[in-house]
Design an enzyme around this catalytic site. Structure first.
Site, mmCIF file in Angstrom:
data_model
loop_
_atom_site.group_PDB
_atom_site.id
_atom_site.type_symbol
_atom_site.label_atom_id
_atom_site.label_comp_id
_atom_site.label_asym_id
_atom_site.label_seq_id
_atom_site.Cartn_x
_atom_site.Cartn_y
_atom_site.Cartn_z
ATOM 1 N N LYS A 189 -56.773 -22.787 2.570
ATOM 2 C CA LYS A 189 -56.302 -21.549 3.159
ATOM 3 C C LYS A 189 -54.885 -21.735 3.663
ATOM 4 O O LYS A 189 -54.087 -20.836 3.646
ATOM 5 C CB LYS A 189 -57.237 -21.161 4.302
HETATM 6 N N1 GLU Z 1 -67.540 -24.559 8.188
HETATM 7 C C1 GLU Z 1 -67.127 -25.631 7.349
HETATM 8 C C2 GLU Z 1 -65.895 -25.203 6.537
HETATM 9 O O1 GLU Z 1 -65.705 -24.027 6.308
HETATM 10 C C3 GLU Z 1 -68.211 -26.070 6.400
HETATM 11 C C4 GLU Z 1 -69.299 -26.749 7.105
HETATM 12 C C5 GLU Z 1 -70.430 -27.263 6.238
HETATM 13 O O2 GLU Z 1 -70.644 -26.765 5.111
HETATM 14 O O3 GLU Z 1 -71.145 -28.123 6.727
HETATM 15 O O4 GLU Z 1 -65.150 -26.050 6.122
#
Ligand code: GLU
Length: 261
Positions: free
Chosen positions: A234
């Site tokens: 991003k």
């Molecule tokens: N929230 C994390 C991210 O967007 C991913 C966490 C996970 O899949 O354990 O990078």
């Protein structure tokens, strides 16, 4: 036999790009092929980076791709009390300690070893604060995070993180404790996520062992790269799904491009 439970757990820090689409579609495919369930979880505990419009965009972009998921969607910022319960359990067993150092202070006391994210291991004095002193500082409202007292735990794999910070509830960032707590609370059996997060998995498994939570199966998939072989992110403004859609791409085009048609 109960059905496998998969989840896609994006952080609403920006618009979803092809890498997210790959992860979401792969989870959906694996859930479908195994007769499993697919959950969507919004990991918005980093208050400084999460924005409501990105949450709305996640729902829109995933629906556009043709995905569906179970309701209600768990939104982590609404469940900080659950993470706090597990933090207190870990503190009571002596596995973690509150750290009152600012970022700058932590750097001053850093050890000459870096973790997989490139951050130096913490070497400050908070680990040795007597509990009653720490409790008094918390009671008067001092900002703190929670670190793993790693060298007491005898886990050579997780030790690459040093005294990792697993939560900073007051400043709204608690990725490690939140992900482990939620995977267990939601009965997740299969964690399918990118290789970029693979180094954190030993830390997650350590927390699961300490908290006596069931260990999910882990699969870390390759990352989608751009034409120059760079990881999409991003932050470097890689083509978002909404941009590709505005340029005329269809969900089928996206699936084909990702090899998941
Ligand atoms: N929230 C994390 C991210 O967007 C991913 C966490 C996970 O899949 O354990 O990078």
């Amino acid at each position: 036999m109960s059905r496998p439970v998969f989840r896609f757990a994006p952080s609403p820090n920006g618009y979803l790009h092809l890498g997210h689409a790959y992860s979401a579609l792969l989870n959906a495919r694996m859930a479908a092929e195994s007769g499993g369930r697919l959950l969507l979880r919004i990991e918005d505990t980093d208050e400084s980076r999460s924005r409501p419009e990105f949450i709305t965009a996640i729902f829109e972009d995933l629906a556009w791709l043709g995905l569906s998921w179970e309701e209600p969607v768990r939104v982590q910022s609404q469940h900080l009390a659950d993470y706090h319960v597990n933090l207190m359990r870990l503190w009571n067993m002596g596995a973690i300690y509150p750290c009152f150092c600012s970022r700058k202070e932590a750097l001053v006391h850093a050890l000459p070893i870096r973790d997989p994210d490139g951050q130096p291991h913490y070497g400050g004095a908070c680990r040795d604060l007597p509990r009653h002193v720490a409790e008094a500082l918390i009671a008067r409202g001092d900002i703190h995070g929670w670190r793993v007292g790693m060298n007491r735990l005898g886990d050579p794999q997780a030790a690459v993180w040093g005294d990792a910070m697993i939560a900073k509830l007051q400043v709204g960032s608690s990725y490690h404790i939140a992900v482990v707590t939620d995977d267990a609370l939601q009965g997740v059996t299969d964690v399918v996520r990118g290789k970029d997060i693979e180094p954190a998995t030993p830390l997650h498994m350590l927390l699961q062992r300490l908290l006596r939570l069931p260990a999910p199966r882990y699969l870390h998939h390759d990352l989608v790269r751009d034409a120059d072989g760079r990881k999409l992110s991003k932050s470097i403004a890689s083509a978002s799904l909404r941009q590709l859609r505005a340029e005329g791409a269809t969900p089928d085009d996206i699936r084909r491009r990702l090899g998941l048609a």
